[in-house]
Design a protein around this motif. Structure first.
Motif, mmCIF file in Angstrom:
data_model
loop_
_atom_site.group_PDB
_atom_site.id
_atom_site.type_symbol
_atom_site.label_atom_id
_atom_site.label_comp_id
_atom_site.label_asym_id
_atom_site.label_seq_id
_atom_site.Cartn_x
_atom_site.Cartn_y
_atom_site.Cartn_z
ATOM 1 N N ILE A 1 17.867 33.842 55.342
ATOM 2 C CA ILE A 1 17.933 32.718 56.284
ATOM 3 C C ILE A 1 17.165 31.524 55.740
ATOM 4 N N ASP A 2 16.000 31.783 55.146
ATOM 5 C CA ASP A 2 15.198 30.703 54.568
ATOM 6 C C ASP A 2 15.906 30.038 53.394
ATOM 7 N N GLN A 3 16.661 30.809 52.617
ATOM 8 C CA GLN A 3 17.338 30.258 51.441
ATOM 9 C C GLN A 3 18.653 29.575 51.787
ATOM 10 N N LEU A 4 19.071 29.668 53.050
ATOM 11 C CA LEU A 4 20.350 29.081 53.471
ATOM 12 C C LEU A 4 20.138 28.127 54.642
ATOM 13 N N PRO A 5 19.445 27.013 54.422
ATOM 14 C CA PRO A 5 19.244 26.060 55.519
ATOM 15 C C PRO A 5 20.577 25.490 56.001
ATOM 16 N N ASN A 6 20.545 24.964 57.198
ATOM 17 C CA ASN A 6 21.731 24.307 57.736
ATOM 18 C C ASN A 6 21.727 22.848 57.305
ATOM 19 N N GLY A 7 22.742 22.452 56.558
ATOM 20 C CA GLY A 7 22.866 21.070 56.129
ATOM 21 C C GLY A 7 23.460 20.204 57.224
ATOM 22 N N LEU A 8 23.772 18.975 56.876
ATOM 23 C CA LEU A 8 24.291 18.047 57.882
ATOM 24 C C LEU A 8 25.430 17.218 57.332
ATOM 25 N N LEU A 9 26.529 17.219 58.067
ATOM 26 C CA LEU A 9 27.635 16.294 57.843
ATOM 27 C C LEU A 9 28.005 15.713 59.191
ATOM 28 N N ASN A 10 27.828 14.421 59.348
ATOM 29 C CA ASN A 10 28.245 13.759 60.582
ATOM 30 C C ASN A 10 29.495 12.932 60.334
ATOM 31 N N LYS A 11 30.222 12.708 61.406
ATOM 32 C CA LYS A 11 31.469 11.947 61.336
ATOM 33 C C LYS A 11 31.418 10.745 62.261
ATOM 34 N N VAL A 12 32.073 9.697 61.827
ATOM 35 C CA VAL A 12 32.305 8.538 62.675
ATOM 36 C C VAL A 12 33.815 8.372 62.807
#
Length: 424
Positions: A257-268
């Motif tokens: 879990i520590d080695q697989l952080p949740n990244g971020l992709l936002n949309k407009v």
């Protein structure tokens, strides 16, 4: 979209599935088909998780999360869409224009920038056996266009090139690199596929007790027990310990879990007046406002006036922290740079996502830190044949995708059936 209502939870289920995204729905459908009583608990008031279609903002459905059927030639959801004669949009997008810092690129500069994109994907998909894992950024060769072009990684992996594992990135199976859209939205399609799966929405899980004779799941509806529990929440939620595990999860699971952080992709999302035709289906524009801010714009979704700006990694996090409207402002800046100030008159409506701020996801999808290429298999390993983890983060070759999440649900269902068959 409101989820289908489960009037009452079974008090004696065989399996409890936590999360009604693509992974949870997939697992539940397969388990129910095998005759197992399965409760699906969803904290949100809709099904789909990070794959949900907004049908109210624009005149065209807008996928706030997953939108493309990636790797369409090897994507099982694409096969299911074909089987039900869903209308599929198969036009591929290609780079039409690029603006870097203070100018729109032309001639040789544009050609060199575009060519470096191919270099990026070749490096990111070709790793020699026996090499030490590093970041994608460290593996990229020098180019005057490296600094801006590498931002494309953040819109694919949800994290910047200097944060993600090269080996994990190379393990992704691109298939023939085709990306399709399904008419009506991907989230709506996934929901229709699983319309026969009852879900208890608005039912968050706060604790999982797995040390006794039978695992117990604590919810506002009371404490439920089942022989197996499937956990499909994001690594962001797991890492933030929004669900308490008693006893604590094994060290290997926690490390994964520590080695697989949740990244971020936002949309407009941006809807244009239909009379505006300067950018159409298949056009893609890259805009680098400065070294820190980047958006890539895709036009003509479903052959309409709907465009989507994709913003990932640190830039997406910063804009989300800046508050509502910041990501949209960057997209408007990009449109004015490419088309002039009159473009504002052609914009009918906009919307933006903020996945990091969503307490039920805390981000978009997982990425692996350098050295974490084996973490996905580690996270997918069942705990004492009682706890099973599913979701895109558990899929070494199709992470960050809807079909990867769906396949993980199929995998977990088969694992549970195998465990139960041994016990009989």
């Amino acid at each position: 979209m409101v989820g289908r209502v489960m009037e009452s939870l079974s008090q004696d289920p065989d399996v409890i599935v936590i999360g009604a995204g693509a992974a949870g729905l997939s697992a539940a459908k397969a388990l129910r088909a095998a005759g197992l009583v399965t409760n699906v608990l969803e904290a949100a008031n809709h099904v789909g998780g990070r794959c949900v279609t907004d049908t109210t903002t624009f005149s065209t459905p807008f996928d706030r999360g997953g939108s493309w059927m990636h790797s369409a030639n090897i994507n099982p959801l694409a096969r299911q869409a074909e089987a039900v004669d869903a209308r599929l949009h198969k036009t591929e997008w290609s780079l039409t224009a690029a603006h870097c810092f203070d100018r729109t690129l032309e001639g040789e500069d544009f050609a060199d920038y575009s060519a470096y994109e191919d270099v990026i994907w070749n490096v990111a998909s070709g790793v020699k056996e026996g090499t030490v894992d590093t970041t994608v950024d460290a593996a990229l060769p020098f180019s005057p266009w490296k600094a801006p072009a590498k931002h494309l990684i953040s819109t694919m992996d949800g994290a910047d090139a200097d944060m993600i594992s090269l080996h994990d990135t190379a393990a992704y199976d691109w298939g023939d690199d085709s990306d399709w859209l399904v008419e009506g939205g991907y989230g709506a399609f996934v929901a229709r596929m699983h319309a026969d799966v009852p879900v208890k929405c608005g039912c968050p899980v706060t604790e999982i007790r797995h040390g006794g004779a039978t695992p117990e799941v604590v919810t506002p509806e009371g404490t439920l027990s089942a022989e197996q529990v499937v956990v499909t929440v994001s690594t962001g939620v797991l890492g933030a310990e929004r669900i308490r595990f008693e006893p604590s999860l094994p060290v290997d699971t926690l490390r994964a879990i520590d080695q697989l952080p949740n990244g971020l992709l936002n949309k407009v999302g941006i809807e244009f007046d239909p009379v505006w035709q300067e950018a159409v289906l298949g056009d893609r524009f890259d805009f680098h406002a400065n070294s820190d801010q980047f958006v890539t714009l895709f036009f003509g979704f479903y052959g309409t006036g709907l465009a989507t700006g994709f913003i990932g990694g640190r830039c997406a996090d910063q804009l989300e922290q800046d508050g509502p409207g910041a990501a949209t402002a960057l997209c408007r800046d990009s449109l004015r740079s490419f088309f002039g100030s009159d473009i504002e008159k052609m914009i009918l409506k906009t919307t933006e996502t903020a996945w990091r701020s969503d307490p039920l996801t805390l981000g978009s999808y997982s990425y692996a830190k350098p050295g974490g290429a084996g973490a996905r298999q580690m996270l997918a390993t069942p705990v004492n044949d009682r706890l099973f983890f599913a979701g895109e983060a558990t899929m070494p070759h199709s992470y960050s995708t809807v079909h990867g999440a769906w396949l993980s649900g199929q995998r977990v269902a088969q694992e549970i059936l195998a465990v139960r068959s041994k016990g009989n």
